[in-house]
Design a protein around this motif. Structure first.
Motif, short mmCIF file in Angstrom:
data_model
loop_
_atom_site.label_atom_id
_atom_site.label_comp_id
_atom_site.label_asym_id
_atom_site.label_seq_id
_atom_site.Cartn_x
_atom_site.Cartn_y
_atom_site.Cartn_z
N THR A 358 0.80 -1.23 0.00
CA THR A 358 0.00 0.00 0.00
C THR A 358 0.83 1.28 0.00
O THR A 358 0.55 2.21 -0.76
N ILE A 359 1.84 1.35 0.84
CA ILE A 359 2.60 2.59 1.02
C ILE A 359 3.67 2.76 -0.05
O ILE A 359 3.78 3.83 -0.68
N PRO A 361 4.08 1.63 -3.18
CA PRO A 361 3.68 2.01 -4.56
C PRO A 361 3.28 3.48 -4.69
O PRO A 361 3.36 4.03 -5.80
N ARG A 362 2.88 4.12 -3.60
CA ARG A 362 2.44 5.52 -3.66
C ARG A 362 3.59 6.50 -3.40
O ARG A 362 3.44 7.69 -3.64
N GLU A 364 7.34 8.32 -3.68
CA GLU A 364 8.18 8.75 -4.79
C GLU A 364 9.52 9.26 -4.27
O GLU A 364 9.62 9.72 -3.12
N LYS A 368 10.34 6.91 -1.26
CA LYS A 368 10.25 5.50 -1.65
C LYS A 368 11.43 4.71 -1.08
O LYS A 368 11.29 3.59 -0.61
#
Length: 443
Positions: A358-359, A361-362, A364, A368
């Motif tokens: 969940t976290i 992939p969002r 950047e 990330k």
């Protein structure tokens, strides 16, 4: 990031003329300093900085000296970045400097997947150029390293950190017993390895990260990039994960480097592995003290196990042949599989899976990277909860330091090997040398 826009724009206007700031983004990685990429008037730059002077308090020299060193190296024909300006107090961005950005690959995995044919020769040549820089062009603030004093400082730090890791104590004692004679000092980059070089289609493009530079023994630089950890899994290519030591040494000597002494090289391979083992412990101390509260610090603190494994591989030949052939003792028994309520390990696994699904992939950019580090931390905790594996053994560490115990003691090498395998399995299960050691030791 927003707080940098105005002061950086003002700085670049004074330094490079009118323009517009664009594309400001923090680069991933960088264990010690922040690096920010940006564009100004159509040209690409990198800001290297520490947010405050306090962050630099324990550094051997300031950013202004580091920038002067990089400029001297660049002027001397070394593939160092081109510095275009140095931050001052009035700039309001901490300490640091701005360089022209080199467009090339820095990721070790990508470089090692397909290295340019000339790269090992390039690395030898470039190191020879660094070592050939005249002492008079090196800023006075760049320190001179006395090997005996530096080793004594590592020992002092080890005792401050508990003095209870036998593999580290073994390495300290070995280095004390094999201290090489002093040699004429050269400029030592001191962090010359994969991860701090940039590569393009023509070969070596840039040498980065000069913050650990000092005057000292050329063999320290020769050895550092050949440490197991900096070969990133390429264990059969001992020079940087790219090629043979013979080709590396030959390129270095042909370019004017000092004749390579294999015993001196081995000493520095052990010393710098020891240095990084203590560096990992120091990262954990920095988190514990509150000096650096990032998850990255506490995770690196657990990479000590990798270096303890490597130290045993480097020093096991000090043990008699029959001890090297001895079978390992068994590992601690594995905890029974759970059947009732979720265990602590299962709770950690659930949170880790949620972060990954969940976290991450969002996220950047640097965020990330931070999520990946946090997931790694949870993985270590999950494996460690029920394992009951510890690396500390203060009486044994003290016996190694005193010289009253050696690897000739029956069964001791086998015990250390088992402990190193089990601890590294928890802390760094994907470390390439772990699988190699397990095969070699029958573990």
């Amino acid at each position: 990031m927003a707080e940098l826009n105005e002061p950086l724009s003002a700085f670049m206007t004074r330094t490079a003329g009118p323009g517009t700031l664009a594309g400001l983004a923090r680069l991933s990685g960088g264990a010690n300093m922040e690096s920010w990429a940006f564009e100004w008037a159509g040209a690409a730059y990198v800001l290297r900085r520490a947010p405050s002077a306090e962050y630099m308090a324990d550094r051997p020299f300031a950013h202004v000296d580091e920038a002067a060193l990089v400029m001297a190296a660049h002027a001397g024909g070394v593939k160092a970045p081109e510095v275009v300006g140095v931050l001052g107090d009035a700039d309001g961005m901490g300490t640091g400097y701005v360089m022209r950005r080199v467009v090339a690959e820095v990721n070790p995995a990508k470089i090692l997947a397909n290295p340019p044919p000339s790269l090992i020769a390039d690395l030898g040549r470039e190191l020879a150029r660094i070592h050939a820089l005249p002492m008079e062009v090196i800023p006075a603030a760049i320190p001179l390293m006395d090997t005996a004093d530096a080793l004594a400082e590592l020992k002092r730090r080890f005792l401050v950190y508990g003095g209870d890791r036998p593999a580290i104590a073994l390495a300290i004692k070995w280095c004390e017993d094999h201290l090489p004679a002093p040699v004429a000092p050269v400029l030592v980059h001191s962090d010359y390895r994969m991860g701090n070089i940039m590569v393009d289609g023509d070969g070596l493009a840039a040498v980065l990260d000069w913050e650990l530079a000092h005057r000292g023994d050329a063999h320290e630089d020769l050895a550092f990039g050949c440490m197991t950890v900096w070969r990133f899994g390429q264990l059969d290519k001992p020079a940087f994960g790219i090629g043979s030591l013979e080709d590396y040494f030959a390129a270095y000597e042909v370019a004017g480097g000092v004749p390579v002494d294999r015993d001196r090289f081995h000493f520095w391979l052990v010393y710098r592995t020891l240095w990084w083992a203590l560096g990992c412990l120091q990262m954990g101390q920095a988190w514990r003290s509150g000096a650096d509260a990032t998850v990255e610090r506490v995770v690196i603190g657990r990479r000590t196990a990798e270096q303890e494994l490597d130290l045993l591989l480097l020093l096991e030949d000090e043990s008699p042949a029959d001890e090297r052939a001895r079978a390992l003792p068994p590992s601690s028994p594995v905890a029974a599989a759970p059947v009732g309520e979720p265990t602590n390990a299962e709770m950690v696994q659930a949170v880790r899976d949620w972060m990954g699904d969940t976290i991450k992939p969002r996220a950047e950019g640097h965020a990330k990277f931070e999520v990946a580090v946090a997931m790694n931390a949870l993985g270590i905790v999950m494996r460690d909860l029920d394992a009951g594996v510890r690396a500390e053994d203060k009486p044994l560490a003290e016996a190694f330091l005193a010289g009253t115990t050696t690897l000739a003691e029956p069964g001791l090498l086998a015990k250390l090997r088992r402990g190193a395998l089990d601890k590294c399995t928890i802390d760094s299960p994907k470390y390439a040398a772990l699988a190699r050691a397990r095969d070699a030791w029958g573990g």
